[in-house]
Every structure is written in C-alpha cells, then in structure tokens.
Design a protein around this motif. Sequence first.
Motif, PDB file in Angstrom:
ATOM      1  N   GLN A   1      94.855  77.871 113.433  1.00  0.00           N
ATOM      2  CA  GLN A   1      93.415  77.626 113.341  1.00  0.00           C
ATOM      3  C   GLN A   1      93.073  76.136 113.283  1.00  0.00           C
ATOM      4  O   GLN A   1      91.907  75.770 113.346  1.00  0.00           O
ATOM      5  N   VAL A   2      94.078  75.279 113.176  1.00  0.00           N
ATOM      6  CA  VAL A   2      93.851  73.840 113.082  1.00  0.00           C
ATOM      7  C   VAL A   2      93.714  73.270 114.491  1.00  0.00           C
ATOM      8  O   VAL A   2      94.530  73.537 115.364  1.00  0.00           O
ATOM      9  N   ASP A   3      92.678  72.504 114.705  1.00  0.00           N
ATOM     10  CA  ASP A   3      92.415  71.885 116.008  1.00  0.00           C
ATOM     11  C   ASP A   3      93.377  70.718 116.225  1.00  0.00           C
ATOM     12  O   ASP A   3      93.298  69.702 115.525  1.00  0.00           O
ATOM     13  N   GLU A   4      94.296  70.855 117.187  1.00  0.00           N
ATOM     14  CA  GLU A   4      95.310  69.833 117.446  1.00  0.00           C
ATOM     15  C   GLU A   4      94.694  68.501 117.862  1.00  0.00           C
ATOM     16  O   GLU A   4      95.198  67.438 117.494  1.00  0.00           O
ATOM     17  N   LYS A   5      93.600  68.557 118.600  1.00  0.00           N
ATOM     18  CA  LYS A   5      92.928  67.323 119.025  1.00  0.00           C
ATOM     19  C   LYS A   5      92.387  66.580 117.805  1.00  0.00           C
ATOM     20  O   LYS A   5      92.505  65.355 117.707  1.00  0.00           O
ATOM     21  N   ASP A   6      91.819  67.322 116.874  1.00  0.00           N
ATOM     22  CA  ASP A   6      91.295  66.728 115.646  1.00  0.00           C
ATOM     23  C   ASP A   6      92.419  66.098 114.826  1.00  0.00           C
ATOM     24  O   ASP A   6      92.278  64.997 114.291  1.00  0.00           O
ATOM     25  N   VAL A   7      93.553  66.794 114.727  1.00  0.00           N
ATOM     26  CA  VAL A   7      94.708  66.279 113.988  1.00  0.00           C
ATOM     27  C   VAL A   7      95.192  64.981 114.633  1.00  0.00           C
ATOM     28  O   VAL A   7      95.471  63.996 113.940  1.00  0.00           O
ATOM     29  N   GLN A   8      95.272  64.956 115.961  1.00  0.00           N
ATOM     30  CA  GLN A   8      95.731  63.759 116.661  1.00  0.00           C
ATOM     31  C   GLN A   8      94.767  62.597 116.440  1.00  0.00           C
ATOM     32  O   GLN A   8      95.192  61.466 116.225  1.00  0.00           O
ATOM     33  N   GLU A   9      93.475  62.878 116.483  1.00  0.00           N
ATOM     34  CA  GLU A   9      92.475  61.830 116.239  1.00  0.00           C
ATOM     35  C   GLU A   9      92.610  61.262 114.826  1.00  0.00           C
ATOM     36  O   GLU A   9      92.541  60.048 114.629  1.00  0.00           O
ATOM     37  N   LYS A  10      92.821  62.142 113.840  1.00  0.00           N
ATOM     38  CA  LYS A  10      92.985  61.687 112.458  1.00  0.00           C
ATOM     39  C   LYS A  10      94.246  60.847 112.313  1.00  0.00           C
ATOM     40  O   LYS A  10      94.250  59.828 111.620  1.00  0.00           O
ATOM     41  N   PHE A  11      95.317  61.295 112.976  1.00  0.00           N
ATOM     42  CA  PHE A  11      96.560  60.525 112.915  1.00  0.00           C
ATOM     43  C   PHE A  11      96.372  59.158 113.564  1.00  0.00           C
ATOM     44  O   PHE A  11      96.806  58.135 113.006  1.00  0.00           O
ATOM     45  N   ASP A  12      95.742  59.113 114.729  1.00  0.00           N
ATOM     46  CA  ASP A  12      95.526  57.838 115.422  1.00  0.00           C
ATOM     47  C   ASP A  12      94.710  56.873 114.562  1.00  0.00           C
ATOM     48  O   ASP A  12      95.021  55.683 114.485  1.00  0.00           O
ATOM     49  N   GLU A  13      93.673  57.387 113.903  1.00  0.00           N
ATOM     50  CA  GLU A  13      92.851  56.563 113.008  1.00  0.00           C
ATOM     51  C   GLU A  13      93.692  56.045 111.832  1.00  0.00           C
ATOM     52  O   GLU A  13      93.607  54.875 111.465  1.00  0.00           O
ATOM     53  N   PHE A  14      94.476  56.934 111.247  1.00  0.00           N
ATOM     54  CA  PHE A  14      95.346  56.565 110.133  1.00  0.00           C
ATOM     55  C   PHE A  14      96.323  55.476 110.553  1.00  0.00           C
ATOM     56  O   PHE A  14      96.461  54.448 109.884  1.00  0.00           O
ATOM     57  N   PHE A  15      96.997  55.690 111.695  1.00  0.00           N
ATOM     58  CA  PHE A  15      98.006  54.754 112.167  1.00  0.00           C
ATOM     59  C   PHE A  15      97.387  53.383 112.443  1.00  0.00           C
ATOM     60  O   PHE A  15      97.922  52.353 112.031  1.00  0.00           O
ATOM     61  N   GLU A  16      96.256  53.382 113.116  1.00  0.00           N
ATOM     62  CA  GLU A  16      95.587  52.120 113.435  1.00  0.00           C
ATOM     63  C   GLU A  16      95.191  51.373 112.151  1.00  0.00           C
ATOM     64  O   GLU A  16      95.374  50.156 112.049  1.00  0.00           O
ATOM     65  N   GLU A  17      94.671  52.113 111.192  1.00  0.00           N
ATOM     66  CA  GLU A  17      94.238  51.490 109.937  1.00  0.00           C
ATOM     67  C   GLU A  17      95.405  50.861 109.180  1.00  0.00           C
ATOM     68  O   GLU A  17      95.318  49.712 108.736  1.00  0.00           O
ATOM     69  N   ILE A  18      96.506  51.605 109.025  1.00  0.00           N
ATOM     70  CA  ILE A  18      97.631  51.040 108.276  1.00  0.00           C
ATOM     71  C   ILE A  18      98.297  49.913 109.052  1.00  0.00           C
ATOM     72  O   ILE A  18      98.712  48.929 108.464  1.00  0.00           O
ATOM     73  N   TYR A  19      98.368  50.061 110.363  1.00  0.00           N
ATOM     74  CA  TYR A  19      98.996  49.016 111.174  1.00  0.00           C
ATOM     75  C   TYR A  19      98.208  47.715 111.057  1.00  0.00           C
ATOM     76  O   TYR A  19      98.782  46.645 110.816  1.00  0.00           O
ATOM     77  N   GLU A  20      96.901  47.793 111.221  1.00  0.00           N
ATOM     78  CA  GLU A  20      96.071  46.589 111.131  1.00  0.00           C
ATOM     79  C   GLU A  20      96.154  45.962 109.743  1.00  0.00           C
ATOM     80  O   GLU A  20      96.246  44.736 109.620  1.00  0.00           O
ATOM     81  N   GLU A  21      96.119  46.786 108.716  1.00  0.00           N
ATOM     82  CA  GLU A  21      96.190  46.261 107.344  1.00  0.00           C
ATOM     83  C   GLU A  21      97.523  45.561 107.101  1.00  0.00           C
ATOM     84  O   GLU A  21      97.570  44.444 106.599  1.00  0.00           O
ATOM     85  N   LEU A  22      98.617  46.216 107.461  1.00  0.00           N
ATOM     86  CA  LEU A  22      99.936  45.636 107.194  1.00  0.00           C
ATOM     87  C   LEU A  22     100.248  44.458 108.120  1.00  0.00           C
ATOM     88  O   LEU A  22     100.963  43.540 107.720  1.00  0.00           O
ATOM     89  N   ALA A  23      99.690  44.457 109.302  1.00  0.00           N
ATOM     90  CA  ALA A  23      99.897  43.334 110.228  1.00  0.00           C
ATOM     91  C   ALA A  23      99.247  42.057 109.703  1.00  0.00           C
ATOM     92  O   ALA A  23      99.591  40.956 110.141  1.00  0.00           O
ATOM     93  N   SER A  24      98.346  42.191 108.746  1.00  0.00           N
ATOM     94  CA  SER A  24      97.727  40.996 108.160  1.00  0.00           C
ATOM     95  C   SER A  24      98.738  40.201 107.330  1.00  0.00           C
ATOM     96  O   SER A  24      98.494  39.049 106.996  1.00  0.00           O
ATOM     97  N   TYR A  25      99.892  40.813 107.018  1.00  0.00           N
ATOM     98  CA  TYR A  25     100.937  40.130 106.252  1.00  0.00           C
ATOM     99  C   TYR A  25     102.004  39.511 107.145  1.00  0.00           C
ATOM    100  O   TYR A  25     102.816  38.723 106.672  1.00  0.00           O
TER     101      TYR A  25
END
Length: 104
Positions: free
Chosen positions: A42-66
């Motif tokens: 019942q979980v929308d795979e497209k939604d899961v992928q979008e959430k993962f992409d947002e998560f990955f981008e956020e942590i990558y950008e934050e950690l790349a600041s170091y």
Amino acid sequence: RRHGERCSRQHHKPPFSQTVLVKHMWQNPVSAHIAQGGDPAQVDEKDVQEKFDEFFEEIYEELASYGRIEECNVCENLGDHMVGNVYVKFEDEEDADDALKALF
C-alpha cells in the motif's frame, strides 16, 4: 558491530577516520509502515523515492558544509544494527572530525 553493545567481541575502533557514521538516521517509510502492521504493497514507491531523495540531498548538503565528500551511503538493511545508518566518507580526516563534533 552486529550486536551493538551486547557484542562479546573486541572490535578495533580507530582514533580517527575519514568516515562518519550516523546510526539509524534514515527512517524508511516502508519499514515504518510494516512496523505499524501495515501492508507494504500500500506504500507509494514514488513517494518513498521522493522522500529518500529529499533526505539524501539535505544530509549531503549539510555535511558537505564541513568539507568535500567522497562517498555518502544510506543503509536500508533489515538488520536492526544497520537499518538507516548513514556513512559519509570525507576527503580529509579533519573535515570528518569537524562534522562529527557538530553532529554530536
């Protein structure tokens, strides 16, 4: 460490590393749905992928600041000891240390 603090083996812990481990940072929506007794179909795979992409981008950008990141991996293993772990390898050990100090 497969069994976390319960592990009876002595593991080598390096005093410094280029790699930062953030345990259980990614909360996979599918795993959360299953844990609540839901049907994973019942979980929308497209939604899961979008959430993962947002998560990955956020942590990558934050950690790349170091500093410059060589690799960033997110575990989706089902084993409790690794699920959601994020491993970030920096080009320079000092950058990894700075990121680690800022996170914890």
